[in-house]
Design a protein around this motif. Structure first.
Motif, PDB file in Angstrom:
ATOM      1  N   CYS A  26      -9.657   4.316 -27.247  1.00 24.53           N
ATOM      2  CA  CYS A  26      -9.013   2.532 -27.101  1.00 24.53           C
ATOM      3  C   CYS A  26     -10.308   2.798 -25.801  1.00 24.53           C
ATOM      4  O   CYS A  26     -10.230   3.995 -25.072  1.00 24.53           O
ATOM      5  N   ASP A  28      -9.278   0.820 -23.316  1.00 23.94           N
ATOM      6  CA  ASP A  28      -8.008   1.125 -22.079  1.00 23.94           C
ATOM      7  C   ASP A  28      -7.115   1.642 -22.523  1.00 23.94           C
ATOM      8  O   ASP A  28      -6.101   1.390 -23.876  1.00 23.94           O
ATOM      9  N   LYS A  29      -6.263   2.621 -21.459  1.00 22.01           N
ATOM     10  CA  LYS A  29      -5.010   2.998 -21.993  1.00 22.01           C
ATOM     11  C   LYS A  29      -4.213   2.124 -23.068  1.00 22.01           C
ATOM     12  O   LYS A  29      -3.061   2.770 -23.139  1.00 22.01           O
ATOM     13  N   LYS A  30      -4.178   0.942 -21.918  1.00 22.34           N
ATOM     14  CA  LYS A  30      -2.655   0.217 -22.570  1.00 22.34           C
ATOM     15  C   LYS A  30      -2.974   0.355 -23.988  1.00 22.34           C
ATOM     16  O   LYS A  30      -1.187  -0.737 -24.622  1.00 22.34           O
ATOM     17  N   TRP A  32      -3.076   1.684 -25.973  1.00 18.29           N
ATOM     18  CA  TRP A  32      -2.409   3.281 -27.067  1.00 18.29           C
ATOM     19  C   TRP A  32      -1.742   2.580 -27.433  1.00 18.29           C
ATOM     20  O   TRP A  32      -1.406   2.929 -28.640  1.00 18.29           O
ATOM     21  N   ASN A  63      -3.705  11.439 -23.904  1.00 14.83           N
ATOM     22  CA  ASN A  63      -4.272  12.500 -23.048  1.00 14.83           C
ATOM     23  C   ASN A  63      -5.699  11.229 -23.781  1.00 14.83           C
ATOM     24  O   ASN A  63      -6.626  11.024 -22.075  1.00 14.83           O
ATOM     25  N   LYS A  65      -6.603   8.470 -24.792  1.00 14.76           N
ATOM     26  CA  LYS A  65      -6.271   7.292 -25.165  1.00 14.76           C
ATOM     27  C   LYS A  65      -6.819   6.740 -26.600  1.00 14.76           C
ATOM     28  O   LYS A  65      -7.694   6.300 -27.118  1.00 14.76           O
TER      29      LYS A  65
ATOM     30  N   ASP B 290      -8.460  16.028 -20.209  1.00 17.53           N
ATOM     31  CA  ASP B 290      -8.962  15.431 -19.685  1.00 17.53           C
ATOM     32  C   ASP B 290     -10.183  14.924 -19.083  1.00 17.53           C
ATOM     33  O   ASP B 290     -10.639  16.047 -19.066  1.00 17.53           O
TER      34      ASP B 290
END
Lengths: 107, 448
Positions: A26, A28-30, A32, A63, A65, B290
């Motif tokens: 992704c 953007d994390k949102k 995922w 982590n 995404k 990370d």
């Protein structure tokens, strides 16, 4: 309006023997969670049914995404004996990116 | 011995035909401690074994000469040690070739440490019951066709080679990440029981092993993923700390991109289960990783874990499996697809009438269905290139595919053109087995 995987993620395909692994990352994390709900292993198998014998396994990497789809029986018997022009299946990431998902259920 | 707290490792090749000049840019502009040249694909060693059978001095990566001619003067001057798997099927021959190149460049007698022991062909031949991972048949099923069997050795034996202090270390088959992990273990005294350090070192190797792929190569997409000045794309390097801290960057003043997105794509590349990425050195878990943008074209990677290694080596068995023959011809304008389809049927019928049989046969309409199939769902383009390919144990049958396709110039539908010369290649296939590590004898030889 359907959302294409392409709209929210990037993808890269790799090969090992007759198995293709295709990442979906992704931007953007949102997004995922949307893919976690909609881009299931079954959905991917459906899109690759004319190419791969399967099964498809989905691994989750929140982590990063990302997801990793491992698609068995996808490479014409294996890179070294395949008759395909793209024996490595490098272009299969574009099939993944072209998958359309129903966005009406988005939260 | 001086204690150092950071090591800088660059990569100067990620496959045998990788571009050359970005490596020179990297060693010239960045103060590296190590340069890794990774040049072996899955079946390269099997192919190089055939070269060695024809000429015992050959069998290593052919581009070794060109790469070392370009890189050795700068690497020797700046004290950058080279670690490479260009030994392929003949690491000792590669070492001799490297030493000759150094002499010819006026660099004198340069010691080369050679890693041996990956060639387990005899061991595999004497254990016909070993199970093939792909189809669970015994390796005996391939026995008379086996060309080579090579174990993916690990960082331990490369460390042994580094302890010779030779400026160049040459290996045959080793796991790609091990080429990078070994210098870190060597410099920092890392041991395999430290899961953080083994994980971070293996991750460094995995991020770098495909060279430009982590630095914007194979990433860009017009209107979606921008990569600045891709024509001048650069090779990456890693700054690794004694504590396992890891930063990925690329040659300054070049094109390309090092971002969280480029690193993510490379980190997952050719991984199956991300909790269990098996190398000879450890079993890496990347699910806790990370990635952080630490600066322009600089990404920090942390959180990889290197669980204890398995007790076996993965072995690639290369074997001959007949021939592949191919032919192509193009059609354009009105009825292009119909004529291409007709031509394909004619070629197939002529092959049938000659009693040729094929283990696998494929018809591609390039521009429509050669990559992703579904011919009936595609829009017909203005021009179509027909491609036919067949795999067979009979060399004449393989040759006939291209021969009959080219004959479409006069024996087929109207208006075809641009037929390719018939193409035939030997099939070198690979399968895998696991061999207990204790059966494999590794060795380091110093050529000086």
């Amino acid at each position: 309006m359907p959302i294409r995987v392409y709209d929210i993620a990037s993808s890269r395909a790799g090969d090992k023997g007759n198995t293709s692994n295709i990442s979906v990352v992704c931007y953007d994390k949102k997004d995922w969670q949307f893919l976690a709900t909609h881009l299931t292993a079954d959905r991917v198998m459906q899109e690759f049914a004319h190419i791969a014998s399967g099964p498809v396994t989905r691994y989750e990497l929140p982590n990063l995404k990302a997801f990793n789809f491992v698609i068995e029986g996808a490479l014409g018997g294996g890179v070294t004996i395949s008759l395909a022009q793209d024996a490595h299946g490098k272009t299969l990431s574009s099939v993944m990116l072209g998958i359309e998902l129903d966005s009406s259920q988005t939260t | 011995m001086k204690s150092i707290d950071a090591v800088r490792i660059g990569v100067g090749a990620g496959f045998s035909d990788d571009r050359l000049t970005p490596a020179l840019d990297l060693v010239s502009r960045v103060d590296l401690d190590y340069l890794v040249l990774e040049c072996l694909a899955e079946r390269t060693i099997a192919r190089e074994n055939l070269s060695r059978a024809k000429d015992p001095d050959k069998g290593y990566t052919p581009s070794l000469h060109e790469r070392l001619q370009m890189l050795l003067p700068t690497c020797m001057e700046k004290n950058i040690r080279i670690v490479t798997n260009m030994g392929a099927a003949n690491p000792l021959g590669a070492a001799r070739a490297a030493r000759d190149e150094a002499t010819n460049l006026g660099l004198g007698s340069v010691p080369v440490a050679v890693v041996l022991g990956d060639d387990v062909t005899e061991l595999v031949r004497s254990n016909p019951g070993l199970e093939l991972l792909e189809d669970h048949l015994p390796v005996e099923s391939l026995m008379d066709r086996i060309v080579s069997a090579n174990a993916y050795l690990g960082a331990d034996v490369i460390c042994e080679a580094l302890r010779t202090r030779a400026p160049i270390v040459i290996t045959g088959r080793v796991a790609d990440p091990s080429l990078f992990l070994a210098p870190l273990m060597h410099e920092f005294g890392w041991t395999s029981d430290n899961q953080t350090l083994m994980g971070q070192g293996t991750m460094a190797g995995h991020l770098l092993e495909c060279s430009v792929s982590v630095a914007g190569g194979y990433f860009g997409w017009p209107g979606k993923k921008d990569v600045p000045n891709l024509a001048d794309s650069a090779f990456p390097y890693a700054d690794v700390g004694r504590d396992g801290s890891l930063f990925i960057s690329k040659t300054p003043g070049t094109g390309g991109l090092v971002s969280v997105q480029t690193c993510s794509e490379q980190l997952i590349y050719e991984v199956h289960d991300p909790q269990n990425y098996i190398t000879p050195d450890c079993v890496m878990d990347i699910t806790g990783v990370d990635l952080i943008q630490a600066g322009e074209n600089r990404v920090q990677a942390r959180g990889a874990i290197g669980k204890p290694a398995t007790d076996s080596y993965k072995v690639t068995v290369g074997y001959t499996d007949g021939y592949i023959g191919e032919g192509e011809v193009s059609y354009g304008g009105i009825g292009a697809l119909d004529r291409a389809r007709w031509a394909a049927e004619i070629v197939k019928e002529r092959l049938r009438k000659q009693n040729f049989v094929y283990d696998d046969f494929r018809v591609d309409f390039i521009g429509m269905s050669s990559l992703h199939g579904k011919l009936d769902e595609r829009v017909e383009p203005y021009e179509v290139r027909l491609r036919l390919a067949g795999r067979t144990q009979n060399r004449r049958a393989a040759q006939a595919v291209g021969f009959e396709t080219r004959a479409m110039h006069i024996h087929g539908p109207g208006g075809g053109g641009g037929g390719s010369d018939p193409k035939v290649r030997d099939v070198l296939a690979v399968k895998s087995v696991l061999i207990p590590k204790h059966l494999v004898r590794t060795q380091v030889v110093l050529e000086n």
